[in-house]
Design a protein around this motif. Structure first.
Motif, PDB file in Angstrom:
ATOM      1  N   TYR A  62     -22.701  18.835 -10.506  1.00 44.80           N
ATOM      2  CA  TYR A  62     -22.659  18.836  -9.045  1.00 44.80           C
ATOM      3  C   TYR A  62     -22.285  20.219  -8.532  1.00 44.80           C
ATOM      4  CZ  TYR A  62     -22.350  13.732  -9.435  1.00 44.80           C
ATOM      5  OH  TYR A  62     -22.583  12.416  -9.728  1.00 44.80           O
ATOM      6  N   ILE A  63     -22.567  20.448  -7.256  1.00 47.04           N
ATOM      7  CA  ILE A  63     -22.078  21.618  -6.549  1.00 47.04           C
ATOM      8  C   ILE A  63     -21.336  21.126  -5.307  1.00 47.04           C
ATOM      9  CG2 ILE A  63     -24.179  21.991  -5.187  1.00 47.04           C
ATOM     10  CD1 ILE A  63     -23.619  25.045  -5.637  1.00 47.04           C
ATOM     11  N   VAL A  64     -20.237  21.781  -4.978  1.00 48.01           N
ATOM     12  CA  VAL A  64     -19.462  21.414  -3.794  1.00 48.01           C
ATOM     13  C   VAL A  64     -20.171  22.019  -2.583  1.00 48.01           C
ATOM     14  CG1 VAL A  64     -17.250  21.558  -2.613  1.00 48.01           C
ATOM     15  CG2 VAL A  64     -17.311  21.363  -5.111  1.00 48.01           C
ATOM     16  N   VAL A  65     -20.712  21.172  -1.726  1.00 45.54           N
ATOM     17  CA  VAL A  65     -21.447  21.621  -0.544  1.00 45.54           C
ATOM     18  C   VAL A  65     -20.484  21.929   0.596  1.00 45.54           C
ATOM     19  CG1 VAL A  65     -23.183  20.972   1.171  1.00 45.54           C
ATOM     20  CG2 VAL A  65     -23.491  20.332  -1.226  1.00 45.54           C
ATOM     21  N   SER A  66     -19.511  21.050   0.806  1.00 52.54           N
ATOM     22  CA  SER A  66     -18.537  21.266   1.879  1.00 52.54           C
ATOM     23  C   SER A  66     -17.256  20.517   1.567  1.00 52.54           C
ATOM     24  CB  SER A  66     -19.100  20.809   3.226  1.00 52.54           C
ATOM     25  OG  SER A  66     -19.338  19.419   3.221  1.00 52.54           O
ATOM     26  N   ILE A  67     -16.172  20.999   2.176  1.00 58.93           N
ATOM     27  CA  ILE A  67     -14.869  20.361   2.041  1.00 58.93           C
ATOM     28  C   ILE A  67     -14.386  20.021   3.444  1.00 58.93           C
ATOM     29  CG2 ILE A  67     -12.474  20.668   1.322  1.00 58.93           C
ATOM     30  CD1 ILE A  67     -13.535  22.627  -0.815  1.00 58.93           C
ATOM     31  N   ASP A  68     -14.003  18.765   3.627  1.00 62.69           N
ATOM     32  CA  ASP A  68     -13.544  18.301   4.933  1.00 62.69           C
ATOM     33  C   ASP A  68     -12.244  17.521   4.740  1.00 62.69           C
ATOM     34  OD1 ASP A  68     -13.404  17.674   7.616  1.00 62.69           O
ATOM     35  OD2 ASP A  68     -14.814  16.009   7.476  1.00 62.69           O
ATOM     36  N   GLY A  69     -11.122  18.228   4.887  1.00 65.09           N
ATOM     37  CA  GLY A  69      -9.824  17.573   4.730  1.00 65.09           C
ATOM     38  C   GLY A  69      -9.600  17.073   3.322  1.00 65.09           C
ATOM     39  N   ASP A  70      -9.417  15.771   3.174  1.00 63.38           N
ATOM     40  CA  ASP A  70      -9.129  15.162   1.877  1.00 63.38           C
ATOM     41  C   ASP A  70     -10.381  14.781   1.091  1.00 63.38           C
ATOM     42  OD1 ASP A  70      -6.408  15.360   2.292  1.00 63.38           O
ATOM     43  OD2 ASP A  70      -6.238  13.360   3.162  1.00 63.38           O
ATOM     44  N   TYR A  71     -11.546  15.180   1.571  1.00 65.25           N
ATOM     45  CA  TYR A  71     -12.802  14.802   0.929  1.00 65.25           C
ATOM     46  C   TYR A  71     -13.698  16.018   0.725  1.00 65.25           C
ATOM     47  CZ  TYR A  71     -11.328  10.107   2.008  1.00 65.25           C
ATOM     48  OH  TYR A  71     -10.604   8.949   2.078  1.00 65.25           O
ATOM     49  N   ALA A  72     -14.586  15.910  -0.257  1.00 60.60           N
ATOM     50  CA  ALA A  72     -15.571  16.952  -0.511  1.00 60.60           C
ATOM     51  C   ALA A  72     -16.941  16.294  -0.634  1.00 60.60           C
ATOM     52  CB  ALA A  72     -15.235  17.705  -1.789  1.00 60.60           C
ATOM     53  N   ASN A  73     -17.956  16.972  -0.130  1.00 61.88           N
ATOM     54  CA  ASN A  73     -19.338  16.520  -0.280  1.00 61.88           C
ATOM     55  C   ASN A  73     -19.936  17.222  -1.487  1.00 61.88           C
ATOM     56  OD1 ASN A  73     -20.093  14.713   1.957  1.00 61.88           O
ATOM     57  ND2 ASN A  73     -19.409  16.431   3.203  1.00 61.88           N
ATOM     58  N   GLU A  90      -7.974  20.931  -8.458  1.00 60.39           N
ATOM     59  CA  GLU A  90      -7.247  21.432  -7.295  1.00 60.39           C
ATOM     60  C   GLU A  90      -7.833  22.708  -6.700  1.00 60.39           C
ATOM     61  OE1 GLU A  90      -2.780  23.047  -6.561  1.00 60.39           O
ATOM     62  OE2 GLU A  90      -2.998  21.215  -7.741  1.00 60.39           O
ATOM     63  N   ASP A  91      -8.388  23.580  -7.522  1.00 60.83           N
ATOM     64  CA  ASP A  91      -8.837  24.883  -7.048  1.00 60.83           C
ATOM     65  C   ASP A  91     -10.327  24.967  -6.714  1.00 60.83           C
ATOM     66  OD1 ASP A  91      -9.209  24.486  -9.742  1.00 60.83           O
ATOM     67  OD2 ASP A  91      -8.831  26.551 -10.312  1.00 60.83           O
ATOM     68  N   ILE A  92     -10.939  23.837  -6.322  1.00 59.46           N
ATOM     69  CA  ILE A  92     -12.350  23.887  -5.927  1.00 59.46           C
ATOM     70  C   ILE A  92     -12.491  24.576  -4.575  1.00 59.46           C
ATOM     71  CG2 ILE A  92     -13.011  21.815  -7.207  1.00 59.46           C
ATOM     72  CD1 ILE A  92     -13.157  20.443  -4.363  1.00 59.46           C
ATOM     73  N   LYS A  93     -13.688  25.090  -4.328  1.00 63.17           N
ATOM     74  CA  LYS A  93     -14.052  25.653  -3.035  1.00 63.17           C
ATOM     75  C   LYS A  93     -15.536  25.396  -2.848  1.00 63.17           C
ATOM     76  CE  LYS A  93     -14.621  30.101  -5.179  1.00 63.17           C
ATOM     77  NZ  LYS A  93     -14.071  31.400  -5.423  1.00 63.17           N
ATOM     78  N   GLU A  94     -16.035  25.648  -1.637  1.00 65.32           N
ATOM     79  CA  GLU A  94     -17.459  25.451  -1.398  1.00 65.32           C
ATOM     80  C   GLU A  94     -18.242  26.356  -2.337  1.00 65.32           C
ATOM     81  OE1 GLU A  94     -18.412  25.845   2.747  1.00 65.32           O
ATOM     82  OE2 GLU A  94     -17.017  24.272   3.303  1.00 65.32           O
ATOM     83  N   GLY A  95     -19.234  25.782  -2.989  1.00 60.09           N
ATOM     84  CA  GLY A  95     -20.039  26.522  -3.949  1.00 60.09           C
ATOM     85  C   GLY A  95     -19.594  26.342  -5.387  1.00 60.09           C
ATOM     86  N   SER A  96     -18.434  25.723  -5.620  1.00 60.07           N
ATOM     87  CA  SER A  96     -17.967  25.475  -6.984  1.00 60.07           C
ATOM     88  C   SER A  96     -18.925  24.527  -7.695  1.00 60.07           C
ATOM     89  CB  SER A  96     -16.568  24.851  -6.984  1.00 60.07           C
ATOM     90  OG  SER A  96     -15.606  25.723  -6.502  1.00 60.07           O
ATOM     91  N   LYS A  97     -19.193  24.807  -8.957  1.00 64.08           N
ATOM     92  CA  LYS A  97     -20.015  23.914  -9.771  1.00 64.08           C
ATOM     93  C   LYS A  97     -19.089  23.046 -10.608  1.00 64.08           C
ATOM     94  CE  LYS A  97     -24.054  26.824  -9.874  1.00 64.08           C
ATOM     95  NZ  LYS A  97     -25.018  27.549 -10.691  1.00 64.08           N
ATOM     96  N   LEU A  98     -19.385  21.755 -10.611  1.00 67.68           N
ATOM     97  CA  LEU A  98     -18.555  20.786 -11.315  1.00 67.68           C
ATOM     98  C   LEU A  98     -19.363  20.033 -12.350  1.00 67.68           C
ATOM     99  CD1 LEU A  98     -16.770  19.204  -8.220  1.00 67.68           C
ATOM    100  CD2 LEU A  98     -15.892  21.014  -9.706  1.00 67.68           C
ATOM    101  N   LYS A  99     -18.669  19.629 -13.404  1.00 68.89           N
ATOM    102  CA  LYS A  99     -19.255  18.756 -14.412  1.00 68.89           C
ATOM    103  C   LYS A  99     -18.480  17.450 -14.384  1.00 68.89           C
ATOM    104  CE  LYS A  99     -18.453  19.536 -18.789  1.00 68.89           C
ATOM    105  NZ  LYS A  99     -18.490  20.025 -20.172  1.00 68.89           N
TER     106      LYS A  99
END
Length: 56
Positions: free
Chosen positions: A6-17, A38-47
């Motif tokens: 996945y890629i983090v598209v946006s962060i809105d408070g306690d949730y991430a898209n 804990e250290d995710i940001k927009e654009g972070s790639k996740l497995k």
């Protein structure tokens, strides 16, 4: 259990898209930040593997 990417598209408070990037899909998935590293940001790639999200 399959591995998903996945890629983090946006962060809105306690949730991430998150957008799945290992398949062709435009769907977004709303995930509680408590389940993500804990250290995710927009654009972070996740497995996602074995019921756990990690930063790639």
């Amino acid at each position: 259990m399959e591995t998903r990417h996945y890629i983090v598209v946006s962060i809105d408070g306690d949730y991430a898209n998150l957008k799945r990037i290992d398949i062709d899909s435009d769907d977004l998935m709303l995930v509680a930040r408590a389940l993500l590293p804990e250290d995710i940001k927009e654009g972070s790639k996740l497995k996602y593997e074995m019921l756990e999200y990690t930063i790639e």
